[in-house]
Design an enzyme around this catalytic site. Sequence first.
Site, PDB file in Angstrom:
ATOM      1  CB  THR A  47      -0.924   0.011   1.233  1.00 26.58           C
ATOM      2  OG1 THR A  47      -1.536  -1.263   1.370  1.00 26.58           O
ATOM      3  CG2 THR A  47      -1.990   1.070   1.109  1.00 26.58           C
ATOM      4  CE1 TYR A 109     -17.030  -0.598  -0.289  1.00 26.53           C
ATOM      5  CE2 TYR A 109     -17.712  -2.318  -1.810  1.00 26.53           C
ATOM      6  CZ  TYR A 109     -17.943  -1.101  -1.194  1.00 26.53           C
ATOM      7  OH  TYR A 109     -19.099  -0.403  -1.471  1.00 26.53           O
ATOM      8  CE1 TYR A 135      -0.500  -4.983   6.334  1.00 22.58           C
ATOM      9  CE2 TYR A 135      -0.657  -4.434   4.009  1.00 22.58           C
ATOM     10  CZ  TYR A 135      -0.531  -4.043   5.316  1.00 22.58           C
ATOM     11  OH  TYR A 135      -0.428  -2.706   5.620  1.00 22.58           O
ATOM     12  NE  ARG A 140      -3.263   1.371   4.475  1.00 19.44           N
ATOM     13  CZ  ARG A 140      -3.298   2.563   3.901  1.00 19.44           C
ATOM     14  NH1 ARG A 140      -4.253   2.854   3.044  1.00 19.44           N
ATOM     15  NH2 ARG A 140      -2.385   3.467   4.160  1.00 19.44           N
ATOM     16  CE  LYS A 163       3.063  -4.388   6.571  1.00 16.01           C
ATOM     17  NZ  LYS A 163       3.013  -3.530   5.363  1.00 16.01           N
ATOM     18  CB  ILE A 205       6.783  -5.261   6.052  1.00 17.46           C
ATOM     19  CG1 ILE A 205       7.255  -6.696   5.764  1.00 17.46           C
ATOM     20  CG2 ILE A 205       6.606  -4.491   4.745  1.00 17.46           C
ATOM     21  CD1 ILE A 205       6.277  -7.524   4.954  1.00 17.46           C
TER      22      ILE A 205
END
Length: 293
Positions: A47, A109, A135, A140, A163, A205
């Site tokens: 991202t 979403y 991840y 998000r 992550k 990360i």
Amino acid sequence: MNNIFKGAGVALVTPFKEDKSIDFDALRKLVRLQLDGKTDFLVVQGTTGESPALSWEEKLQILQTVIDENAGRLKIVFGVGGNNTLAIGETLKKVPAGVDGILSVSPYYNKPTQQGIIEHYTHIAACTDLPIILYNVPGRTGSNVLPTTTIELAKIPNIVAVKEASGSMEQIMEIIRLCPDGFEVLSGDDAITLPLIASGAVGVISVVNNAFPELFNQMIHEALEGNYTAARKKHLDLLPVTKMLFEEGNPGGVKVALETRGILSGHLRLPLVPVSNSLKQRIVTETNRLIHA
């Protein structure tokens, strides 16, 4: 398959010119900064790289530039994730040579159930032989990958790490407690990386690592070696700028720090816009303090 991605990873930003085209010269300069700063592995098109605003062709051009400049020195992780499971599976079959692993964000979403998340990752893991880093970033995606789900996915041979950016120390420590041999936890949140390593995470990360690899990487390695006194000093020194870099969203803040260092121009692609002038001045001041310390 064991996890090979340990230590200080960096989620590389994508440099843009004033016309918003990709600045490949600046990208090469950024990779050299990471090599000189002793970063452990590179993450392309997370991202932080503004991946939603880039075409597949642009992502491949960025990837090839990083592979070329890196010249085999560091492991490279490529971000391939999304909320269309079948399309991601097909994309994974087209990942070029030179990639050592995949970072794949949980579907956003759509807000799948935990079973949907399991079936999503089960499908995409079958589409590649590369190791996959899960991840989890609920802020998000709109959904949290629960520890029980992560541990279930850890049974898939080529899913090797997660992550974790849930922000929940309790959740992340539960994953560390339960994870099987060969599966490990990477921090996805710069501000809590030090305590997570103390709890058993094997690295990070990072966003901050883009701009301050020299200091940040030393901190990570001191922590991994158990030298918490030295690591804590660097962690606390970096903490003010870490908070600033995320204050008005990522990667606007870290691009200001990189611009201050002369690595790239701070341009972003819409819908992202530059940080406010007041925040920019604070980041510039703190960046100059850190790099001239």
